[in-house]
Design a protein around this motif. Sequence first.
Motif, PDB file in Angstrom:
ATOM      1  N   THR A 178       0.348   5.619  -6.581  1.00 59.06           N
ATOM      2  CA  THR A 178       0.064   6.931  -6.003  1.00 59.06           C
ATOM      3  C   THR A 178       0.518   8.002  -6.994  1.00 59.06           C
ATOM      4  O   THR A 178       1.597   7.897  -7.579  1.00 59.06           O
TER       5      THR A 178
ATOM      6  N   LEU B 267       7.560   9.183  -0.631  1.00 64.31           N
ATOM      7  CA  LEU B 267       6.582   8.110  -0.803  1.00 64.31           C
ATOM      8  C   LEU B 267       6.873   6.994   0.196  1.00 64.31           C
ATOM      9  O   LEU B 267       8.031   6.716   0.519  1.00 64.31           O
ATOM     10  N   SER B 268       5.808   6.378   0.659  1.00 66.26           N
ATOM     11  CA  SER B 268       5.933   5.237   1.565  1.00 66.26           C
ATOM     12  C   SER B 268       5.180   4.046   0.980  1.00 66.26           C
ATOM     13  O   SER B 268       4.179   4.228   0.283  1.00 66.26           O
ATOM     14  N   CYS B 269       5.651   2.861   1.298  1.00 62.98           N
ATOM     15  CA  CYS B 269       4.991   1.631   0.850  1.00 62.98           C
ATOM     16  C   CYS B 269       4.991   0.658   2.022  1.00 62.98           C
ATOM     17  O   CYS B 269       6.059   0.179   2.436  1.00 62.98           O
TER      18      CYS B 269
ATOM     19  N   THR C 174       8.473  -1.351   5.732  1.00 65.76           N
ATOM     20  CA  THR C 174       8.092  -0.179   4.954  1.00 65.76           C
ATOM     21  C   THR C 174       9.228   0.228   4.024  1.00 65.76           C
ATOM     22  O   THR C 174      10.396   0.240   4.420  1.00 65.76           O
TER      23      THR C 174
ATOM     24  N   VAL D 180       0.849  -1.188   0.000  1.00 66.34           N
ATOM     25  CA  VAL D 180       0.000   0.000   0.000  1.00 66.34           C
ATOM     26  C   VAL D 180       0.887   1.240   0.000  1.00 66.34           C
ATOM     27  O   VAL D 180       1.636   1.478   0.953  1.00 66.34           O
ATOM     28  N   GLU D 181       0.782   2.028  -1.083  1.00 65.38           N
ATOM     29  CA  GLU D 181       1.578   3.252  -1.198  1.00 65.38           C
ATOM     30  C   GLU D 181       0.841   4.440  -0.598  1.00 65.38           C
ATOM     31  O   GLU D 181      -0.392   4.458  -0.533  1.00 65.38           O
ATOM     32  N   SER D 182       1.618   5.432  -0.198  1.00 65.57           N
ATOM     33  CA  SER D 182       1.067   6.706   0.255  1.00 65.57           C
ATOM     34  C   SER D 182       2.129   7.781   0.064  1.00 65.57           C
ATOM     35  O   SER D 182       3.309   7.459  -0.169  1.00 65.57           O
ATOM     36  N   GLY D 183       1.707   9.037   0.131  1.00 65.80           N
ATOM     37  CA  GLY D 183       2.658  10.137   0.092  1.00 65.80           C
ATOM     38  C   GLY D 183       2.707  10.908  -1.201  1.00 65.80           C
ATOM     39  O   GLY D 183       3.446  11.899  -1.318  1.00 65.80           O
TER      40      GLY D 183
END
Length: 116
Positions: A110, A20-22, A77, A5-8
């Motif tokens: 993302t 970016l984070s995963c 992460t 799940v990516e974010s950022g």
Amino acid sequence: QVQLVESGGGYVQAGGSLRLSCAASGTISRVIVMGWYRQPPGKQRELVASISSGGPTDYADSVKGRFTISRNNAENTLYLQMDNLKPEDTAVYYCNARLLIGPDSWGQGTQVTVSS
């Protein structure tokens, strides 16, 4: 299986930064390489950076000196620090996990948009 799940992602002006984070879950022990790919509008997906279980990293020429890939094994992460962003970095960024056995795992992506 490994779930990612990516974010950022977001919108930033040229010269700015994003991280970016995963977050990875599942059978993490089978992961041998993790990486970030991107797909610019109308173009094919391309490798941005990768990091192996042993630590060595690799970068696309276009991002060397600007992007840094890292991983926190304790928190499962993966990160991508992106500095001095350029409009040509605009793309959907995907987290990838290459497994010892079985097909690669991918996140949902993302969006990163860099304005000039």
